[in-house]
Write an enzyme that holds these catalytic residues in place. Sequence first.
Site: not given
Length: 236
Positions: A16, A9, A7, A53, A181, A126, A122-123, A50-51
């Site tokens: 975050e 983030d 993963d 969302e 995480d 990023n 994440t995108s 999701g950012g």
Amino acid sequence: MQALIWDVDGTLAETERDGHRLAFNEAFQALGLPWRWDERRYGELLAVTGGRERLLHDMATRPDAPADPDARRALAARLHALKNERYAAIVAAGGIPLRPGVAELLDEARRAGLPMAIATTTSRSNVEALLGAHLGPGWAAGFAAVVCAEDAPRKKPDPQAYLQALAGLGCAPAEALALEDAWPVRGARRPRKRRAPRRLTPPRCRSPRPRRSRRAPRASTARSGRRAAAARCRCG
């Protein structure tokens, strides 16, 4: 274990609290919005994956957010794009280091020939900003698959991102270890997940302890055994 799935983030780096949250606040300020997410509020919003969302969820609680659903979605998209730009700037300025041990584990896995993949919601921009800053412009060559939000629109805990990563690795769920995480993905027999990555090191060998010799049975136990044997003889 035949592969690692990362993963991003919160796993590769604390993105975050020190990255996305700050970038969201800068995006709010840039558009003249009086909204600010402190650490407590952002911690609550992390329950939403999701950012974009996350923005929509927060706007649903704000009386000063657009009432029209289309206008609200348009604002969320604009804020999210601006946030990604600010996030990339924070990363480029060295504001988000990798977690302790992550660089060593990545290098150790590469030297061991262990295939790796990325599965994140994440995108892609990023991911490119973070890994490009820490691993160099050719970072993607070190991963058999890089699955981002654009590739797997169903957010975690849906297993879509992990299933695509497994397909890119060419292995079964039981053959891969996922470092994550967040809460476990839904579905049976998905990759195991740990809360924080640790270095893969062989267990230390320990000399076997000498076995204790058995003590002789107590006299009372021996006498009881003889009496039972005699009783069996009389019955026969």
